[in-house]
Design a protein around this motif. Sequence first.
Motif, PDB file in Angstrom:
ATOM      1  N   ASP A   1       0.820  -1.209   0.000  1.00 18.46           N
ATOM      2  CA  ASP A   1       0.000   0.000   0.000  1.00 18.46           C
ATOM      3  C   ASP A   1       0.859   1.266   0.000  1.00 18.46           C
ATOM      4  OD1 ASP A   1      -2.508  -1.306   0.206  1.00 18.46           O
ATOM      5  OD2 ASP A   1      -2.093  -1.715   2.316  1.00 18.46           O
TER       6      ASP A   1
ATOM      7  N   LEU B   1       7.491  12.269  10.815  1.00 22.70           N
ATOM      8  CA  LEU B   1       6.353  11.526  10.260  1.00 22.70           C
ATOM      9  C   LEU B   1       6.490  11.304   8.769  1.00 22.70           C
ATOM     10  CD1 LEU B   1       2.830  12.637  11.473  1.00 22.70           C
ATOM     11  CD2 LEU B   1       4.121  10.603  12.075  1.00 22.70           C
ATOM     12  N   GLN B   2       6.353  10.037   8.333  1.00 22.97           N
ATOM     13  CA  GLN B   2       6.277   9.789   6.899  1.00 22.97           C
ATOM     14  C   GLN B   2       4.896   9.267   6.520  1.00 22.97           C
ATOM     15  OE1 GLN B   2       9.743   8.110   7.760  1.00 22.97           O
ATOM     16  NE2 GLN B   2      10.595  10.141   7.595  1.00 22.97           N
ATOM     17  N   ILE B   3       3.896   9.762   7.249  1.00 29.69           N
ATOM     18  CA  ILE B   3       2.503   9.537   6.857  1.00 29.69           C
ATOM     19  C   ILE B   3       1.838  10.920   6.903  1.00 29.69           C
ATOM     20  CG2 ILE B   3       2.341   7.133   7.648  1.00 29.69           C
ATOM     21  CD1 ILE B   3       1.009   8.196  10.227  1.00 29.69           C
ATOM     22  N   PRO B   4       0.701  11.065   6.229  1.00 30.11           N
ATOM     23  CA  PRO B   4       0.086  12.394   6.180  1.00 30.11           C
ATOM     24  C   PRO B   4      -0.446  12.839   7.531  1.00 30.11           C
ATOM     25  CG  PRO B   4      -0.852  10.907   4.544  1.00 30.11           C
ATOM     26  CD  PRO B   4      -0.041  10.079   5.467  1.00 30.11           C
ATOM     27  N   PHE B   5      -0.415  14.123   7.776  1.00 29.09           N
ATOM     28  CA  PHE B   5      -1.065  14.644   8.983  1.00 29.09           C
ATOM     29  C   PHE B   5      -1.742  15.987   8.752  1.00 29.09           C
ATOM     30  CE2 PHE B   5       1.786  17.902  10.903  1.00 29.09           C
ATOM     31  CZ  PHE B   5       2.926  17.725  10.132  1.00 29.09           C
TER      32      PHE B   5
ATOM     33  N   LYS C   1       9.117  16.411  10.700  1.00 28.77           N
ATOM     34  CA  LYS C   1      10.434  15.800  10.511  1.00 28.77           C
ATOM     35  C   LYS C   1      10.418  14.293  10.765  1.00 28.77           C
ATOM     36  CE  LYS C   1      13.217  19.848  11.484  1.00 28.77           C
ATOM     37  NZ  LYS C   1      13.798  20.581  12.610  1.00 28.77           N
TER      38      LYS C   1
ATOM     39  N   ARG D   1      -4.925  -1.051   5.513  1.00 30.70           N
ATOM     40  CA  ARG D   1      -3.488  -1.243   5.299  1.00 30.70           C
ATOM     41  C   ARG D   1      -2.951  -1.970   6.512  1.00 30.70           C
ATOM     42  NH1 ARG D   1       1.501   2.078   6.390  1.00 30.70           N
ATOM     43  NH2 ARG D   1       0.204   3.144   7.915  1.00 30.70           N
ATOM     44  N   TYR D   2      -2.454  -3.158   6.292  1.00 35.62           N
ATOM     45  CA  TYR D   2      -1.973  -3.934   7.426  1.00 35.62           C
ATOM     46  C   TYR D   2      -0.561  -4.389   7.126  1.00 35.62           C
ATOM     47  CZ  TYR D   2      -1.805  -7.501  11.065  1.00 35.62           C
ATOM     48  OH  TYR D   2      -1.461  -8.241  12.165  1.00 35.62           O
TER      49      TYR D   2
ATOM     50  N   GLU E   1      -2.805   7.909   9.168  1.00 34.67           N
ATOM     51  CA  GLU E   1      -2.799   9.352   9.081  1.00 34.67           C
ATOM     52  C   GLU E   1      -2.977   9.863  10.502  1.00 34.67           C
ATOM     53  OE1 GLU E   1      -5.295  10.205   5.611  1.00 34.67           O
ATOM     54  OE2 GLU E   1      -5.552  12.213   6.394  1.00 34.67           O
TER      55      GLU E   1
ATOM     56  N   GLU F   1       7.087   9.994  -0.051  1.00 35.58           N
ATOM     57  CA  GLU F   1       7.416  10.751   1.159  1.00 35.58           C
ATOM     58  C   GLU F   1       6.317  10.668   2.213  1.00 35.58           C
ATOM     59  OE1 GLU F   1       6.348  11.936  -1.658  1.00 35.58           O
ATOM     60  OE2 GLU F   1       5.232  13.805  -1.412  1.00 35.58           O
ATOM     61  N   LYS F   2       5.162  10.112   1.836  1.00 32.11           N
ATOM     62  CA  LYS F   2       4.058   9.982   2.786  1.00 32.11           C
ATOM     63  C   LYS F   2       3.656   8.523   2.965  1.00 32.11           C
ATOM     64  CE  LYS F   2       3.781  13.849   4.251  1.00 32.11           C
ATOM     65  NZ  LYS F   2       3.922  14.046   5.708  1.00 32.11           N
TER      66      LYS F   2
ATOM     67  N   MET G   1       2.713   6.235  14.090  1.00 29.81           N
ATOM     68  CA  MET G   1       3.152   5.826  12.748  1.00 29.81           C
ATOM     69  C   MET G   1       3.700   4.394  12.809  1.00 29.81           C
ATOM     70  SD  MET G   1       5.917   7.560  10.136  1.00 29.81           S
ATOM     71  CE  MET G   1       7.360   7.323  11.170  1.00 29.81           C
ATOM     72  N   GLN G   2       4.502   4.115  13.829  1.00 28.95           N
ATOM     73  CA  GLN G   2       5.069   2.775  13.987  1.00 28.95           C
ATOM     74  C   GLN G   2       3.995   1.720  14.213  1.00 28.95           C
ATOM     75  OE1 GLN G   2       8.012   3.738  12.743  1.00 28.95           O
ATOM     76  NE2 GLN G   2       8.997   2.210  14.028  1.00 28.95           N
TER      77      GLN G   2
ATOM     78  N   TYR H   1       5.671  -4.437  11.232  1.00 24.59           N
ATOM     79  CA  TYR H   1       6.889  -3.649  11.318  1.00 24.59           C
ATOM     80  C   TYR H   1       7.924  -4.385  12.139  1.00 24.59           C
ATOM     81  CZ  TYR H   1       4.098  -0.018   9.319  1.00 24.59           C
ATOM     82  OH  TYR H   1       3.310   0.693   8.469  1.00 24.59           O
TER      83      TYR H   1
END
Lengths: 193, 254
Positions: free
Chosen positions: A135, B73-77, B71, B250-251, B46, A177-178, B40-41, B254
């Motif tokens: 994903d 977060l690599q997911i949207p916020f 800095k 999304r599963y 989001e 990047e997201k 995020m982890q 990690y």
Amino acid sequence: MIAILDYGAGNITSVKNLLFSLKVNFVVTSDLEVLEKSEKIIFPGVGHAEFAMLRLNELKLVNFIQNYTKPFLGICLGMQLMCNHSEEGNTKGLGIIPTKVKRFPDKDIIPHMGWNEVNFHYNLSIFQGIPQNSDFYFVHSYYVEENPFCVARCNYILEFCCAVQKDNFYGVQFHPEKSSELGKKIMLNFLNL
Amino acid sequence: MLKKRIIPCLDVKDGRVVKGIKFENLKDSGDPVELAYRYMQEGADELVFLDITATENQRQTLIQWVKEVAKVLQIPFTVGGGIRNLDDVKAIIDAGADKISINSIAVKNPSIIESIAKQFGSQFVVVAIDTKYKNQQNKVFIAGGKIETELQTENWSKEVENLGAGEILLTSMDHDGEKNGFAIDILSKITQIINIPVIASGGAGNKQHFLEVFQKTKVTAALAASIFHYQIVNIQDLKKYLLEHQIPVRYAKY
């Protein structure tokens, strides 16, 4: 030096932050001389196609991009601008990928926003270590039509091309990047090309 | 297939994360940067941050922690709370937020939705709507739920869509903090009349509530705060549970 092409058409903070976190040296620029010396270009894009192309024309970067021979990565609108034409603002694109960009048919919620599965068709080095159907995060209302350089597809309302590759040119519709760890991996793969 | 999003919400006051029970009785539960990274982890899709101080002298604090969060977060916020004008919007987006959420200002000055959409793109504009059922009507409230407006939630939702909002964050004040499930009726109604993504908010108390809202309404995301902060529900467990019930999420391990 890696260059992020900032043509003033959208937010580049998250791409910058990702490169920071990967401890990569990079420069943010729209200056032709700096871009000419770059070893790779990242071409992000959030915003409107017409406005973005206007800016690229003003900055006299169209020709330069078309003739660039080192690795080049277009993200989201960046990938769409690499095509011949976009319905968004009836805009002529860079013409690197011979196809069109169309608006999603009005059959479901638009924009296509959120995480969706990507089906990779070729084992490109940029996608190394990425499991099939992983994903990635998407936000867009326009999509790239089928073309001979399509290397990955995604399904929303219809099946569309979500990654392209032609010679040194790469494009992804989703936002590495997201897209958490896997997005980071793709960016790292690109930087290692 | 597009995945349903699970969104932890963090209320921030003076640079610290707090959670109000029915918008009052705030408890301090952490540093925004640390919590953001943890979520995020854990597999959050989001994050939403609502700054509940957002007074003039807090503005700099806000920009500072938004930068720090961006800095790591690599997911949207999304960042919301007390946004008054386009300058505020630009400052928050420049600091690295992916979307901004507006509430009271959108009611007072609806044209700001159009302005943000034009200048930054629709995908940057989340309109947060606080709704409450009163005298057989769904009414819009502003100022953190303190002021009732003349607006009906159905009409207002349609209007913000027409003005160019990219997404609606719909909080049921009747359900918020109660932990007895999302407001299925109003969420179902709103998602039938508009064609932009709707985030369900208010009332999540357990995994079953998320399943219910995804099965019974067309929302594309569900948001919760305290049950994630106090680890009553773990995001990975929740996603596993939803997958077992055929809800696409999304599963990833990690």
